[in-house]
Design a protein around this motif. Structure first.
Motif, mmCIF file in Angstrom:
data_model
loop_
_atom_site.group_PDB
_atom_site.id
_atom_site.type_symbol
_atom_site.label_atom_id
_atom_site.label_comp_id
_atom_site.label_asym_id
_atom_site.label_seq_id
_atom_site.Cartn_x
_atom_site.Cartn_y
_atom_site.Cartn_z
ATOM 1 N N ARG A 88 3.012 2.767 4.191
ATOM 2 C CA ARG A 88 2.158 1.987 3.288
ATOM 3 C C ARG A 88 2.955 0.861 2.633
ATOM 4 N NH1 ARG A 88 -0.873 5.631 -0.736
ATOM 5 N NH2 ARG A 88 -1.781 6.257 1.267
ATOM 6 N N PHE A 89 4.185 1.182 2.226
ATOM 7 C CA PHE A 89 5.059 0.163 1.652
ATOM 8 C C PHE A 89 5.368 -0.920 2.679
ATOM 9 C CE2 PHE A 89 9.452 -1.376 1.351
ATOM 10 C CZ PHE A 89 9.408 -2.040 0.134
ATOM 11 N N ARG A 90 5.744 -0.507 3.897
ATOM 12 C CA ARG A 90 6.114 -1.482 4.937
ATOM 13 C C ARG A 90 4.954 -2.424 5.231
ATOM 14 N NH1 ARG A 90 7.600 -1.602 10.975
ATOM 15 N NH2 ARG A 90 6.019 0.008 11.308
ATOM 16 N N SER A 91 3.746 -1.882 5.299
ATOM 17 C CA SER A 91 2.572 -2.714 5.530
ATOM 18 C C SER A 91 2.377 -3.721 4.403
ATOM 19 C CB SER A 91 1.335 -1.811 5.655
ATOM 20 O OG SER A 91 0.181 -2.558 5.911
ATOM 21 N N SER A 92 2.559 -3.271 3.168
ATOM 22 C CA SER A 92 2.364 -4.161 2.019
ATOM 23 C C SER A 92 3.352 -5.311 2.024
ATOM 24 C CB SER A 92 2.498 -3.377 0.712
ATOM 25 O OG SER A 92 3.851 -3.024 0.442
ATOM 26 N N TYR B 203 3.272 -6.493 12.501
ATOM 27 C CA TYR B 203 2.686 -6.687 11.170
ATOM 28 C C TYR B 203 2.511 -8.175 10.861
ATOM 29 C CZ TYR B 203 2.635 -1.986 9.061
ATOM 30 O OH TYR B 203 2.337 -0.688 8.707
ATOM 31 N N GLN B 204 3.549 -8.940 11.163
ATOM 32 C CA GLN B 204 3.475 -10.366 10.864
ATOM 33 C C GLN B 204 2.382 -11.048 11.687
ATOM 34 O OE1 GLN B 204 5.592 -12.130 8.422
ATOM 35 N NE2 GLN B 204 3.664 -13.223 8.708
ATOM 36 N N ALA B 205 2.304 -10.712 12.972
ATOM 37 C CA ALA B 205 1.280 -11.295 13.837
ATOM 38 C C ALA B 205 -0.120 -10.892 13.381
ATOM 39 C CB ALA B 205 1.509 -10.858 15.283
ATOM 40 N N ILE C 228 -0.573 -6.683 4.099
ATOM 41 C CA ILE C 228 -1.687 -5.923 4.655
ATOM 42 C C ILE C 228 -1.844 -4.616 3.885
ATOM 43 C CG2 ILE C 228 -2.595 -4.759 6.705
ATOM 44 C CD1 ILE C 228 -1.025 -6.768 8.406
ATOM 45 N N LYS C 229 -3.054 -4.325 3.437
ATOM 46 C CA LYS C 229 -3.334 -3.089 2.715
ATOM 47 C C LYS C 229 -3.436 -1.934 3.704
ATOM 48 C CE LYS C 229 -4.401 -0.429 -0.756
ATOM 49 N NZ LYS C 229 -3.390 -0.062 -1.770
ATOM 50 N N ASN D 197 -6.318 -8.356 -1.677
ATOM 51 C CA ASN D 197 -5.666 -9.553 -2.209
ATOM 52 C C ASN D 197 -4.404 -9.213 -2.992
ATOM 53 O OD1 ASN D 197 -7.598 -11.419 -1.211
ATOM 54 N ND2 ASN D 197 -8.961 -10.950 -2.922
ATOM 55 N N ALA D 198 -4.370 -8.013 -3.547
ATOM 56 C CA ALA D 198 -3.245 -7.629 -4.397
ATOM 57 C C ALA D 198 -1.935 -7.538 -3.622
ATOM 58 C CB ALA D 198 -3.541 -6.294 -5.081
ATOM 59 N N VAL D 199 -2.010 -7.318 -2.295
ATOM 60 C CA VAL D 199 -0.780 -7.192 -1.505
ATOM 61 C C VAL D 199 -0.378 -8.507 -0.834
ATOM 62 C CG1 VAL D 199 -1.112 -4.731 -1.087
ATOM 63 C CG2 VAL D 199 -2.028 -6.386 0.546
ATOM 64 N N LYS D 200 -1.131 -9.560 -1.060
ATOM 65 C CA LYS D 200 -0.770 -10.850 -0.471
ATOM 66 C C LYS D 200 0.459 -11.428 -1.159
ATOM 67 C CE LYS D 200 -5.291 -12.335 1.300
ATOM 68 N NZ LYS D 200 -6.350 -13.357 1.204
ATOM 69 N N ASN D 201 1.180 -12.282 -0.438
ATOM 70 C CA ASN D 201 2.377 -12.939 -0.953
ATOM 71 C C ASN D 201 3.373 -11.935 -1.533
ATOM 72 O OD1 ASN D 201 1.204 -15.562 -0.417
ATOM 73 N ND2 ASN D 201 -0.049 -15.252 -2.262
ATOM 74 N N PRO D 202 3.784 -10.955 -0.735
ATOM 75 C CA PRO D 202 4.682 -9.920 -1.245
ATOM 76 C C PRO D 202 6.101 -10.431 -1.451
ATOM 77 C CG PRO D 202 4.419 -9.671 1.103
ATOM 78 C CD PRO D 202 3.457 -10.758 0.689
#
Length: 328
Positions: free
Chosen positions: A85-89, A45-47, A93-94, A295-300
């Motif tokens: 979905r939560f883990r991705s956010s 996910y991070q990569a 990442i959406k 954009n809403a899931v950026k900088n979680p």
């Protein structure tokens, strides 16, 4: 002693050459419309986020061994619309998904009947952008039966369809998949035919379907071949994905292919279409995709929790520096 050749050339995500290649497409954004993150790690996910992937679609698929009861499907579908979905956010990442009974497990008729009963409980959930991945594996009569039933379900729900084409006898299976979809009255523009190759692409495009290509090491499609296909067929109704899963696969296949396209002189506009925009157009017919959500899931806040659980374990701090050799 000689090594196992299948392991001689591992897929390496962080080597210097790959990093340099990815730098050439820095600032571009990508959408992977077929990737099985249930089988991937947080490092992936991070990569992916660092490489510019802003959104993905996770199709329902075969987990590597047969499931034995309806509740195992129910739990799996719940994980796609919940925990995953939560883990991705948590990595910016959406996450979207497609829900369906995969072709391999369609051959267990008693269980398939039970799964068909619970599918309507999930396909109308938030973030479900299609029925999938469905279609053929061994091209059996039972696979056809449940493919047809799910096409009808997609038609009733007005959802796109994500079709898995078989690895064996692909041309016949792809043709059969399209013929049946047309027989059921589906608009080809709502059907994404996946895992295409040079043998199937022309027929898929000529019939008006979307042609998705899986960039998967040593098997489905290499990215050099993909560049040749783009040069020959253009970018209309074509998209690329990684289908990364529990096998030897690469979750950075989409940005890496974009980097190769750029090296080979394909325009940024065309790269954007096949690695981002076309997937949004095709699956956006579900009414579920809004680019503002990317954009809403950026900088979680990675300390957030889902049903009492977070991605941080035992007092961990977020955003560990993966480039450091020191693990403190």
């Amino acid at each position: 002693m000689c090594c196992n050749n299948s392991l001689d050339e591992p897929v390496i995500h962080t080597d210097k050459a790959a990093a340099a290649d990815l730098q050439s497409i820095s600032g571009m954004k990508f959408f992977d419309p077929h990737i099985h993150m249930t089988s991937r790690t947080t490092d992936d996910y991070q990569a992916m986020y660092d490489a510019g992937i802003v959104a993905l679609i996770e199709p329902s698929f075969w987990l590597g061994q047969p499931r034995t009861g309806t509740d195992t499907f129910r739990d799996y579908y719940n994980s796609l619309i919940g925990w995953e979905r939560f883990r991705s956010s948590q990595f910016g990442i959406k996450h979207y998904c497609t829900i369906g009974l995969n072709s391999r497990e369609a051959n267990n008729e008693a269980l398939a009947e039970q799964v068909m009963e619970i599918l309507p409980l999930f396909i109308y959930k938030e973030g479900v952008v299609g029925i999938g991945e469905i279609g053929f594996d061994d091209q059996t009569l039972l696979e056809e039966k449940y493919y047809r039933l799910q096409l009808q379900l997609a038609k009733e729900a007005a959802l796109p369809v994500q079709v898995h084409t078989p690895h064996r006898d692909k041309k016949k299976g792809t043709q059969r998949s399209m013929d049946i979809a047309l027989e059921h009255g589906l608009d080809p523009y709502t059907v994404i035919i996946d895992h295409n190759n040079e043998e199937t692409v022309k027929d898929v495009l000529d019939k008006g379907f979307w042609a998705a290509f899986t960039i998967y090491p040593f098997t489905k499609m290499g990215n050099e071949r993909m560049v040749d296909i783009i040069n020959q067929y253009g970018t209309e109704r074509i998209m690329i994905n990684s289908a990364a899963d529990w096998g030897i696969s690469d979750p950075l296949a989409v940005p890496k292919t974009a980097a190769l396209m750029k090296q080979r002189g394909i325009s940024d506009a065309d790269i954007l279409l096949v690695s981002y925009q076309n997937a949004i157009t095709a699956f956006g017919q579900s009414g579920q995709i809004d680019e503002a959500d990317f954009n809403a899931v950026k900088n979680p806040d990675q300390s957030e929790k889902f049903e009492g659980n977070s991605i941080l374990r035992g007092g961990q701090q977020p955003r560990i520096n993966a480039s450091s050799i020191i693990i403190s």
